[in-house]
Every structure is written in structure tokens, then in C-alpha cells.
Design a protein around this motif. Structure first.
Motif, PDB file in Angstrom:
ATOM      1  N   GLU A 226      18.114 -32.587 -16.253  1.00  0.00           N
ATOM      2  CA  GLU A 226      17.020 -30.721 -16.086  1.00  0.00           C
ATOM      3  C   GLU A 226      15.684 -31.232 -16.841  1.00  0.00           C
ATOM      4  O   GLU A 226      14.729 -30.484 -15.623  1.00  0.00           O
TER       5      GLU A 226
ATOM      6  N   ASN B 259      21.153 -29.299 -10.941  1.00  0.00           N
ATOM      7  CA  ASN B 259      20.305 -29.019 -11.969  1.00  0.00           C
ATOM      8  C   ASN B 259      18.392 -28.279 -11.936  1.00  0.00           C
ATOM      9  O   ASN B 259      18.291 -26.540 -12.168  1.00  0.00           O
TER      10      ASN B 259
ATOM     11  N   SER C 288      20.113 -24.341 -11.900  1.00  0.00           N
ATOM     12  CA  SER C 288      20.441 -24.211 -13.864  1.00  0.00           C
ATOM     13  C   SER C 288      18.718 -23.894 -14.177  1.00  0.00           C
ATOM     14  O   SER C 288      18.890 -22.594 -15.555  1.00  0.00           O
TER      15      SER C 288
ATOM     16  N   LYS D  67      17.857 -20.067 -16.575  1.00  0.00           N
ATOM     17  CA  LYS D  67      17.253 -20.601 -17.546  1.00  0.00           C
ATOM     18  C   LYS D  67      16.085 -19.742 -17.292  1.00  0.00           C
ATOM     19  O   LYS D  67      15.441 -19.580 -18.285  1.00  0.00           O
TER      20      LYS D  67
END
Length: 236
Positions: free
Chosen positions: A58, A94, A97, A101
Motif C-alpha cells: 500500500e 491496494n 484499500s 482508508k
């Protein structure tokens, strides 16, 4: 049509001010000096904390995405951020993700989703990209990708309704400018990519009535082309 053109032009004209503010925020973030205002120290600490919580894949994708100066598509992200060590599926996973976030945002309601790093996040990720030593290689992939994008745009400009064409390509102007700045950078870059990209981007500047910018960019490309021709002649 007139309203769409005006909105696109206003967006394009405002990007240079946004870039200046991004530079200001970058200076605020770098270093984390004790003399910085408490809110700036807190922002830096929050970004450090968020970055440390990421997995290494990430982190790699986040700092590579910092090469984008504006919104970007999934296609752009995979073309630029992937390499032999980073598979396409990993980039997609990623990126999703990072969106969850809140380190990457989504925007627009069109058929193609676009992503963006907020100014402060991009400034922080840019610092990490510089530390990784991959700035030039990512800059090259970014410039080559947008050269291909605008060469495609050039072939479509007379075949598609102007409103549709602008909806697809006007949002790319931030990345166009960034790619050209890299291509003609005195500390690296690729003049051949810059010349090709400049030529292909002329229709967008014309549609957006950015005549002065178009002239400056074309003059720089012509200067580089003449210099390259002279070097070739001398070497013979």
C-alpha cells in the motif's frame, strides 16, 4: 455546450493556483520542524501515523500515485504504478484499500471513475516518492502514458461531439502540464516524449481557449526540437 466549455476553461485556468498551494503545503509538511505551527506538526504526525499503518504494498502504491497532478483513472493508475515487481491486480487491490482508508478519494459521476490524492496527502506521498529514488522512472511512465492519451485524443477530436470529447480529456490537463514539465526538465526528462505530447495536446488548449499557454508550450517544444537537430548535425 457553452456552459460545459466555460466550466472546463474555468477548471483549467484555476489549476495553476492549486499547484502553488500544493507547493506551500509541501513545504509545511517536509521536515516536521519544531518551529512549525502546532497544527502543522499535528498534520504531519497524523500522516506519519496513517502511513505507518499501511502495508508495504500500500505504501508503494500511495507514493507512486503522487506522480499524478490531478484526477486519474484506474487505467492510468495501473499503467503508471505497476511494474514487473507489482502486478496489475495488486495495484487495483491496494488502490481500493487506499480509498477505503480515505488516503485516495473518488470523484465524478461519469461512467469512468476517477481518483485523486488530496493536496496534503499528495505532498506527503511526493516526499516519500523522492525518498524512494523512483521519481524519474515514475515521471517517465507518467509522461509516456499521457502522450498516448493525447495522441488518441487528437485522432478523436473531429470524430466525436465536442462536449463528450471535453468531458473525457479536459480533466487530464493537470497531468498534461505535469508530464510536459517532467519531459522538458533540465535535470532529466525525455524531450522526444515532450515534443510528441505537446503536438498532440494542441486541440485541448484550443478548445479551452488557453492560447497563451499553448503558445508557450509549443515554443518550448520547438526550441527543444531545434536543439536536438543541432546536436545531431554536430555529431555527424
Amino acid at each position: 455546450m457553452a456552459i460545459e466549455l466555460a466550466a472546463a476553461r474555468a477548471s483549467a485556468l484555476g489549476v495553476e493556483g492549486i499547484a502553488a498551494r500544493l507547493d506551500d503545503r509541501f513545504h509545511l509538511l517536509t521536515g516536521g520542524k519544531r518551529t512549525a505551527l502546532p497544527r502543522h506538526q499535528t498534520l504531519r504526525a497524523t500522516l506519519d501515523w496513517s502511513y505507518e499503518l499501511l502495508t508495504e504494498p500500500e505504501r508503494v502504491i500511495l507514493r507512486r500515485l503522487a506522480v499524478f497532478a490531478g484526477p486519474f483513472s484506474l487505467e492510468a493508475a495501473t499503467a503508471v504504478a505497476a511494474d514487473p515487481e507489482t502486478e496489475l491486480a495488486s495495484v487495483v487491490e491496494n488502490l481500493a484499500s487506499l480509498v477505503m482508508k480515505s488516503l485516495v478519494t473518488t470523484e465524478g459521476d461519469g461512467a469512468v471513475a476517477r481518483y485523486r490524492l488530496l493536496d496534503t496527502t499528495r505532498a506527503y506521498a511526493s516526499e516519500k516518492l523522492d525518498e524512494s529514488g523512483q521519481r524519474d522512472s515514475l515521471g517517465g511512465r507518467h509522461a509516456e502514458y499521457y502522450r498516448d492519451v493525447f495522441e488518441r485524443a487528437e485522432t478523436e477530436v473531429l470524430a466525436r461531439p465536442a462536449s463528450e470529447w471535453l468531458a473525457d480529456y479536459a480533466p487530464e490537463i493537470d497531468n498534461l502540464r505535469s508530464a510536459l514539465d517532467w519531459a522538458f526538465s533540465p535535470h532529466g526528462g525525455d524531450v522526444s516524449v515532450g515534443i510528441a505530447l505537446t503536438a498532440a495536446a494542441v486541440p485541448l488548449w484550443v478548445y479551452l481557449s488557453l492560447v497563451d499557454e499553448c503558445r508557450r508550450r509549443v515554443e518550448r517544444a520547438l526550441t527543444a526540437l531545434v536543439a536536438a537537430a543541432r546536436r545531431t548535425h554536430v555529431s555527424r
